[in-house]
Scaffold this active site. Structure first.
Site, PDB file in Angstrom:
ATOM      1  CB  CYS A 120      -0.926  -0.018   1.219  1.00  0.00           C
ATOM      2  SG  CYS A 120      -2.086   1.352   1.257  1.00  0.00           S
ATOM      3  CB  CYS A 121       3.874   2.269   2.012  1.00  0.00           C
ATOM      4  SG  CYS A 121       3.252   2.614   3.668  1.00  0.00           S
ATOM      5  CB  CYS A 203      -2.249   7.226   5.823  1.00  0.00           C
ATOM      6  SG  CYS A 203      -1.433   7.470   4.249  1.00  0.00           S
ATOM      7  CB  CYS A 206      -1.177   3.976   8.901  1.00  0.00           C
ATOM      8  SG  CYS A 206      -1.910   2.868   7.695  1.00  0.00           S
ATOM      9  CB  CYS A 231       6.436   4.579   4.539  1.00  0.00           C
ATOM     10  SG  CYS A 231       7.224   6.167   4.302  1.00  0.00           S
TER      11      CYS A 231
HETATM   12 FE1  SF4 Z   1      -1.361   2.805   2.951  1.00  0.00          FE
HETATM   13 FE2  SF4 Z   1      -1.158   3.215   5.593  1.00  0.00          FE
HETATM   14 FE3  SF4 Z   1       1.029   3.363   4.003  1.00  0.00          FE
HETATM   15 FE4  SF4 Z   1      -0.888   5.238   3.932  1.00  0.00          FE
HETATM   16  S1  SF4 Z   1       0.520   4.751   5.642  1.00  0.00           S
HETATM   17  S2  SF4 Z   1       0.104   4.344   2.213  1.00  0.00           S
HETATM   18  S3  SF4 Z   1      -2.759   3.990   4.202  1.00  0.00           S
HETATM   19  S4  SF4 Z   1      -0.232   1.564   4.457  1.00  0.00           S
END
Ligand code: SF4
Length: 237
Positions: A120-121, A203, A206, A231
């Site tokens: 996701c990141c 985010c 998170c 990340c």
């Molecule tokens: Fe995805 Fe969470 Fe990373 Fe944002 S912080 S990109 S929602 S995993």
């Protein structure tokens, strides 16, 4: 191109030892790489300080809109644009990539495993970051050594082999007090979440507030093992 920029980086390392302040170094970089310096902001306290430090310099600014930011972060973005009267380039995840990922895994799969979270990141942050940095020679960041154990020995100026860019962290060694004092002294807009115990703001799903005595990064991906908490935006050698 990579080799010549890396050579420039090696020369710069010696030169900046002679520069007395972050402001002097920023000026040197903007002269040396005219039009080639970019700053990434997430509108944190630290990033507001840097936006102020560079306000009269030829430095482009961008932010990564992951699509999952806090409402307060969008408010800070609006206030920052109005305060500094500067455009902030917005970068987004690739539509097809995020569509496929969310279709296959659901909207909150980052809670399921470190792999899902990193994926996701990658899609929401790392890939848009690569687009944002393309064509630039210097990337200015608001990283501070206090924020993460693996930043303790990080140099203020470093070579990022992954993005083939020179990175400069002007306030790497500032304390939290220095940062908040600067924000107050210059009446800079700031993210209201900072006053509610949020230190490092990413985010919304998170990030949580931290309690007194907790580590700075405890509020990010709190369900994961502490040493997996990066990340992918800042990878250090
Ligand atoms: Fe995805 Fe969470 Fe990373 Fe944002 S912080 S990109 S929602 S995993």
């Amino acid at each position: 191109m990579e080799n010549s920029l890396k050579n420039e980086f090696e020369k710069l390392q010696e030169e900046i030892l002679e520069q007395s302040s972050e402001q002097d170094i920023l000026q040197l970089l903007t002269k040396r790489f005219a039009g080639g310096v970019i700053f990434s902001t997430s509108f944190s306290y630290e990033d507001q300080v840097i936006t102020h430090l560079i306000k009269n310099l030829n430095v482009d600014i961008f932010t990564l809109d992951t699509g999952r930011l806090f409402e307060q972060t969008y408010e800070t973005w609006t206030n920052t644009k109005a305060f500094f009267k500067k455009n902030i380039k917005a970068y987004y995840p690739d539509t097809e990539e995020i569509k496929q990922f969310v279709t296959e895994n659901g909207p909150d799969s980052f809670y399921q495993s470190v792999e899902q979270r990193k994926k996701c990141c990658d899609i929401r942050k790392v890939h848009p970051l690569k687009k944002a940095l393309k064509g630039y020679q210097v990337w200015v960041t608001g990283l501070r050594s206090e924020h993460s154990a693996n930043r303790q020995n990080m140099p203020q100026l470093e070579w990022d082999p992954d993005n083939e860019i020179i990175k400069f962290h002007p306030i790497l060694h500032w304390t939290s007090e220095q940062v908040t004092d600067y924000v107050k002294a210059h009446h800079l807009p700031y993210n209201a979440l900072h006053k509610k115990g949020f230190v490092s703001i990413g985010c919304a799903p998170c990030t949580r507030a931290i309690k007194e005595g907790e580590d700075f990064r405890a509020g990010r991906w709190w369900w994961e093992d502490a040493n997996k908490k990066e990340c992918g935006l800042h990878i250090h050698q």
